[in-house]
Write a protein that holds these residues in place. Structure first.
Motif, PDB file in Angstrom:
ATOM      1  N   ASP A  90       0.821  -1.212   0.000  1.00  0.00           N
ATOM      2  CA  ASP A  90       0.000   0.000   0.000  1.00  0.00           C
ATOM      3  C   ASP A  90       0.852   1.258   0.000  1.00  0.00           C
ATOM      4  OD1 ASP A  90      -2.201  -1.563  -0.011  1.00  0.00           O
ATOM      5  OD2 ASP A  90      -2.904  -1.060   2.001  1.00  0.00           O
ATOM      6  N   ALA A  91       0.274   2.331  -0.542  1.00  0.00           N
ATOM      7  CA  ALA A  91       0.984   3.600  -0.626  1.00  0.00           C
ATOM      8  C   ALA A  91       0.949   4.391   0.674  1.00  0.00           C
ATOM      9  CB  ALA A  91       0.390   4.454  -1.745  1.00  0.00           C
ATOM     10  N   ASP A  92       0.145   3.956   1.645  1.00  0.00           N
ATOM     11  CA  ASP A  92       0.067   4.679   2.911  1.00  0.00           C
ATOM     12  C   ASP A  92       1.043   4.138   3.951  1.00  0.00           C
ATOM     13  OD1 ASP A  92      -1.078   2.273   3.469  1.00  0.00           O
ATOM     14  OD2 ASP A  92      -2.956   3.065   4.269  1.00  0.00           O
ATOM     15  N   ASN A  93       1.971   3.270   3.497  1.00  0.00           N
ATOM     16  CA  ASN A  93       3.000   2.697   4.384  1.00  0.00           C
ATOM     17  C   ASN A  93       2.399   1.932   5.552  1.00  0.00           C
ATOM     18  OD1 ASN A  93       5.829   2.345   4.790  1.00  0.00           O
ATOM     19  ND2 ASN A  93       5.761   3.774   6.502  1.00  0.00           N
ATOM     20  N   GLN A  94       1.258   1.298   5.315  1.00  0.00           N
ATOM     21  CA  GLN A  94       0.632   0.491   6.372  1.00  0.00           C
ATOM     22  C   GLN A  94       1.512  -0.698   6.758  1.00  0.00           C
ATOM     23  OE1 GLN A  94      -3.300  -2.433   6.975  1.00  0.00           O
ATOM     24  NE2 GLN A  94      -3.192  -1.043   5.218  1.00  0.00           N
ATOM     25  N   TYR A  95       2.188  -1.277   5.758  1.00  0.00           N
ATOM     26  CA  TYR A  95       2.971  -2.487   5.989  1.00  0.00           C
ATOM     27  C   TYR A  95       4.461  -2.163   6.085  1.00  0.00           C
ATOM     28  CZ  TYR A  95      -1.428  -4.234   4.140  1.00  0.00           C
ATOM     29  OH  TYR A  95      -2.764  -4.463   3.922  1.00  0.00           O
ATOM     30  N   CYS A  96       5.169  -2.962   6.849  1.00  0.00           N
ATOM     31  CA  CYS A  96       6.603  -2.780   7.041  1.00  0.00           C
ATOM     32  C   CYS A  96       7.354  -3.337   5.825  1.00  0.00           C
ATOM     33  CB  CYS A  96       7.042  -3.487   8.315  1.00  0.00           C
ATOM     34  SG  CYS A  96       8.783  -3.264   8.708  1.00  0.00           S
ATOM     35  N   GLY A  97       8.102  -2.464   5.153  1.00  0.00           N
ATOM     36  CA  GLY A  97       8.793  -2.857   3.935  1.00  0.00           C
ATOM     37  C   GLY A  97       9.798  -3.974   4.131  1.00  0.00           C
ATOM     38  N   GLU A  98      10.424  -4.035   5.293  1.00  0.00           N
ATOM     39  CA  GLU A  98      11.410  -5.088   5.553  1.00  0.00           C
ATOM     40  C   GLU A  98      10.791  -6.477   5.488  1.00  0.00           C
ATOM     41  OE1 GLU A  98      13.342  -4.414   9.241  1.00  0.00           O
ATOM     42  OE2 GLU A  98      14.366  -2.578   8.584  1.00  0.00           O
ATOM     43  N   ASP A  99       9.479  -6.568   5.725  1.00  0.00           N
ATOM     44  CA  ASP A  99       8.814  -7.869   5.740  1.00  0.00           C
ATOM     45  C   ASP A  99       8.553  -8.422   4.347  1.00  0.00           C
ATOM     46  OD1 ASP A  99       8.818  -7.965   8.476  1.00  0.00           O
ATOM     47  OD2 ASP A  99       6.813  -7.133   8.706  1.00  0.00           O
ATOM     48  N   ILE A 100       8.894  -7.660   3.310  1.00  0.00           N
ATOM     49  CA  ILE A 100       8.767  -8.184   1.949  1.00  0.00           C
ATOM     50  C   ILE A 100       9.650  -9.413   1.778  1.00  0.00           C
ATOM     51  CG2 ILE A 100       9.344  -7.686  -0.468  1.00  0.00           C
ATOM     52  CD1 ILE A 100       8.217  -4.900  -0.066  1.00  0.00           C
ATOM     53  N   GLU A 101      10.782  -9.435   2.462  1.00  0.00           N
ATOM     54  CA  GLU A 101      11.636 -10.620   2.398  1.00  0.00           C
ATOM     55  C   GLU A 101      10.903 -11.849   2.937  1.00  0.00           C
ATOM     56  OE1 GLU A 101      16.117 -12.155   3.619  1.00  0.00           O
ATOM     57  OE2 GLU A 101      15.442 -10.145   4.190  1.00  0.00           O
ATOM     58  N   LYS A 102      10.108 -11.669   4.005  1.00  0.00           N
ATOM     59  CA  LYS A 102       9.316 -12.782   4.526  1.00  0.00           C
ATOM     60  C   LYS A 102       8.282 -13.260   3.508  1.00  0.00           C
ATOM     61  CE  LYS A 102       9.411 -11.387   9.419  1.00  0.00           C
ATOM     62  NZ  LYS A 102       8.548 -11.030  10.578  1.00  0.00           N
ATOM     63  N   LEU A 103       7.695 -12.311   2.780  1.00  0.00           N
ATOM     64  CA  LEU A 103       6.670 -12.661   1.803  1.00  0.00           C
ATOM     65  C   LEU A 103       7.236 -13.493   0.656  1.00  0.00           C
ATOM     66  CD1 LEU A 103       4.502  -9.430   1.302  1.00  0.00           C
ATOM     67  CD2 LEU A 103       3.845 -11.515   2.475  1.00  0.00           C
ATOM     68  N   VAL A 104       8.403 -13.109   0.152  1.00  0.00           N
ATOM     69  CA  VAL A 104       8.927 -13.776  -1.044  1.00  0.00           C
ATOM     70  C   VAL A 104       9.644 -15.082  -0.726  1.00  0.00           C
ATOM     71  CG1 VAL A 104       9.150 -11.556  -2.216  1.00  0.00           C
ATOM     72  CG2 VAL A 104      11.136 -12.518  -1.042  1.00  0.00           C
ATOM     73  N   ARG A 105      10.020 -15.289   0.542  1.00  0.00           N
ATOM     74  CA  ARG A 105      10.816 -16.474   0.885  1.00  0.00           C
ATOM     75  C   ARG A 105      10.095 -17.788   0.556  1.00  0.00           C
ATOM     76  NH1 ARG A 105      15.550 -16.365   0.305  1.00  0.00           N
ATOM     77  NH2 ARG A 105      15.523 -14.324   1.336  1.00  0.00           N
ATOM     78  N   PRO A 106       8.779 -17.962   0.899  1.00  0.00           N
ATOM     79  CA  PRO A 106       8.111 -19.220   0.524  1.00  0.00           C
ATOM     80  C   PRO A 106       8.074 -19.455  -0.982  1.00  0.00           C
ATOM     81  CG  PRO A 106       6.853 -18.072   2.215  1.00  0.00           C
ATOM     82  CD  PRO A 106       7.904 -17.122   1.740  1.00  0.00           C
ATOM     83  N   ILE A 107       8.003 -18.379  -1.773  1.00  0.00           N
ATOM     84  CA  ILE A 107       8.015 -18.527  -3.228  1.00  0.00           C
ATOM     85  C   ILE A 107       9.403 -18.934  -3.701  1.00  0.00           C
ATOM     86  CG2 ILE A 107       7.705 -17.320  -5.431  1.00  0.00           C
ATOM     87  CD1 ILE A 107       5.577 -15.612  -4.091  1.00  0.00           C
ATOM     88  N   LEU A 108      10.428 -18.299  -3.163  1.00  0.00           N
ATOM     89  CA  LEU A 108      11.801 -18.654  -3.526  1.00  0.00           C
ATOM     90  C   LEU A 108      12.117 -20.102  -3.157  1.00  0.00           C
ATOM     91  CD1 LEU A 108      13.715 -15.409  -2.424  1.00  0.00           C
ATOM     92  CD2 LEU A 108      13.288 -16.187  -4.765  1.00  0.00           C
ATOM     93  N   ASN A 109      11.531 -20.559  -2.060  1.00  0.00           N
ATOM     94  CA  ASN A 109      11.770 -21.939  -1.611  1.00  0.00           C
ATOM     95  C   ASN A 109      10.865 -22.958  -2.310  1.00  0.00           C
ATOM     96  OD1 ASN A 109      13.678 -20.941   0.180  1.00  0.00           O
ATOM     97  ND2 ASN A 109      12.270 -20.900   1.917  1.00  0.00           N
ATOM     98  N   GLY A 110       9.987 -22.481  -3.193  1.00  0.00           N
ATOM     99  CA  GLY A 110       9.094 -23.385  -3.904  1.00  0.00           C
ATOM    100  C   GLY A 110       7.965 -23.935  -3.063  1.00  0.00           C
ATOM    101  N   GLU A 111       7.613 -23.247  -1.965  1.00  0.00           N
ATOM    102  CA  GLU A 111       6.587 -23.743  -1.054  1.00  0.00           C
ATOM    103  C   GLU A 111       5.197 -23.214  -1.379  1.00  0.00           C
ATOM    104  OE1 GLU A 111       8.050 -22.372   2.637  1.00  0.00           O
ATOM    105  OE2 GLU A 111       9.792 -23.729   2.682  1.00  0.00           O
ATOM    106  N   ALA A 112       5.099 -22.093  -2.077  1.00  0.00           N
ATOM    107  CA  ALA A 112       3.791 -21.478  -2.340  1.00  0.00           C
ATOM    108  C   ALA A 112       3.873 -20.604  -3.577  1.00  0.00           C
ATOM    109  CB  ALA A 112       3.333 -20.646  -1.141  1.00  0.00           C
ATOM    110  N   GLY A 113       2.693 -20.346  -4.158  1.00  0.00           N
ATOM    111  CA  GLY A 113       2.607 -19.428  -5.282  1.00  0.00           C
ATOM    112  C   GLY A 113       1.973 -18.107  -4.888  1.00  0.00           C
ATOM    113  N   MET A 114       1.237 -18.101  -3.772  1.00  0.00           N
ATOM    114  CA  MET A 114       0.638 -16.878  -3.230  1.00  0.00           C
ATOM    115  C   MET A 114       0.935 -16.825  -1.739  1.00  0.00           C
ATOM    116  SD  MET A 114      -3.401 -15.705  -2.889  1.00  0.00           S
ATOM    117  CE  MET A 114      -3.744 -15.831  -4.640  1.00  0.00           C
ATOM    118  N   VAL A 115       1.474 -15.702  -1.293  1.00  0.00           N
ATOM    119  CA  VAL A 115       1.815 -15.534   0.120  1.00  0.00           C
ATOM    120  C   VAL A 115       1.133 -14.266   0.619  1.00  0.00           C
ATOM    121  CG1 VAL A 115       3.645 -15.381   1.838  1.00  0.00           C
ATOM    122  CG2 VAL A 115       4.057 -16.609  -0.312  1.00  0.00           C
ATOM    123  N   ILE A 116       0.394 -14.373   1.726  1.00  0.00           N
ATOM    124  CA  ILE A 116      -0.376 -13.257   2.266  1.00  0.00           C
ATOM    125  C   ILE A 116       0.185 -12.874   3.623  1.00  0.00           C
ATOM    126  CG2 ILE A 116      -2.675 -12.499   3.007  1.00  0.00           C
ATOM    127  CD1 ILE A 116      -3.800 -14.602   1.052  1.00  0.00           C
ATOM    128  N   GLY A 117       0.426 -11.594   3.801  1.00  0.00           N
ATOM    129  CA  GLY A 117       0.939 -11.097   5.068  1.00  0.00           C
ATOM    130  C   GLY A 117      -0.139 -11.075   6.134  1.00  0.00           C
TER     131      GLY A 117
END
Length: 331
Positions: A90-117
């Motif tokens: 979101d553009a209102d900075n509701q979410y912590c940008g550093e946590d994007i790494e947490k979001l993409v990790r399951p995809i990088l590991n081949g565990e999921a195709g959609m990851v929800i914070g």
């Protein structure tokens, strides 16, 4: 591996730079990170702020089309520009940008195709007690409708693999968050959640004007999505309810008729007939809907193959970027 972070924007000039500054510049396992904003008919200098900051892509609507349309336009632009992973924030900075790494990790590991914070809803100070309860209730309804275990369905902080993004379709014009979960669950996509942090509120939500309006639109969105993907299931319930009620009234009339008191209960017979007719019609509609749903699956497969031809396979298949960087696309 290329990551594009997209941000839907509608008059976000005051908060956009804060959100952009919070985004990561490097993530282990990601070779390239780029940034895209969807300018949803903003009347302020949102686009100027984005360009001055240095975003790679700007997708612009001439007038406001809503969050769902903006989200799909962003996915399209990300796919065309070779994204292997797409993160929506979101553009209102509701979410912590550093946590994007947490979001993409399951995809990088081949565990999921959609990851929800998953937001800490109960610990979020600017959520009222009523909103917290409704958030939990709405997520429970989505879990039942989608057969997933997503704990925070309304969260817009998400990551998608290229493959999953090419399969998504959003029909409603309200929001993408609920419909995409129902769609993913019913299509057996790999969906998971990760705990994330939230920042202090910079501005009130613009998605809804009242809590009642939010609940009404959310329930309509969930119901519509469920009927699209499971029409026979939905109409079988409707047919069952009316059928049982009609049969009960019919048996009641027959009992009165057997004891010689049927003449005074003709109304029950008429009502029972009407309810049974409604049940039969609902069953027929369910069968027709099931046939249409089967055709929809075929069309979605065709659309997926066309998207692969149009967008290319992405870096994960060893392909080069197929789309030139376009600074602005007017829609």
């Amino acid at each position: 591996m290329k990551l594009i972070i997209q941000i839907p924007c509608y008059n976000e000039a005051e908060t956009l730079e804060v959100a952009l500054n919070d985004l990561p510049k490097h993530i282990d396992g990601i070779d390239e990170i780029e940034y895209l904003i969807i300018n949803d008919g903003s009347a302020d200098n949102t686009v100027e702020v984005a360009r001055n900051w240095g975003v790679n892509y700007v997708v612009s609507f001439r007038n406001n089309k809503g969050l769902a349309r903006g989200f799909m336009a962003g996915l399209d632009a990300c796919l065309r520009n070779g994204a292997d992973i797409i993160v929506n924030t979101d553009a209102d900075n509701q979410y912590c940008g550093e946590d994007i790494e947490k979001l993409v990790r399951p995809i990088l590991n081949g565990e999921a195709g959609m990851v929800i914070g998953e937001r800490p809803i109960d610990q979020t100070a600017h959520f009222s007690p009523l909103k917290k309860k409704l958030q939990h209730l709405g997520s429970w309804v989505v879990r039942k409708a989608s057969k997933t275990d997503v704990p925070d369905a309304p969260s817009g902080f998400r990551a998608y693999s290229r493959h999953t993004a090419m399969r998504l379709n959003v029909i409603n014009e309200y929001t993408y968050t609920l419909e995409t979960i129902v769609q993913a669950g019913r299509q057996k996509m790999a969906v998971t959640s990760v705990p994330i942090r939230t920042n202090a509120e910079l501005r009130p939500s613009r998605l809804f004007n009242s809590m009642f309006g939010y609940v009404k639109k959310s329930m309509l969105t969930i119901g519509r999505a469920l009927m699209m993907y499971k029409p026979l299931y939905c109409f079988a319930w409707i047919a069952g309810i009316f059928g049982v009620a009609g049969a009960a009234l019919g048996i009641r009339y027959l009992v009165y008729l057997a004891i010689g008191n049927g003449e005074g209960h003709i109304q029950s017979l008429i009502l029972a007939s009407m309810l049974i007719i409604i049940a039969v019609l609902a069953g027929v509609i369910g069968l027709l809907g099931d046939v249409i749903s089967a055709n929809r699956k075929l069309l979605e497969e065709i659309q997926f193959e066309l998207r692969k031809m149009d967008y290319g396979q992405g870096h994960e298949e060893g392909k080069d970027d197929i789309a030139e960087k376009t600074k602005e696309q007017n829609i």
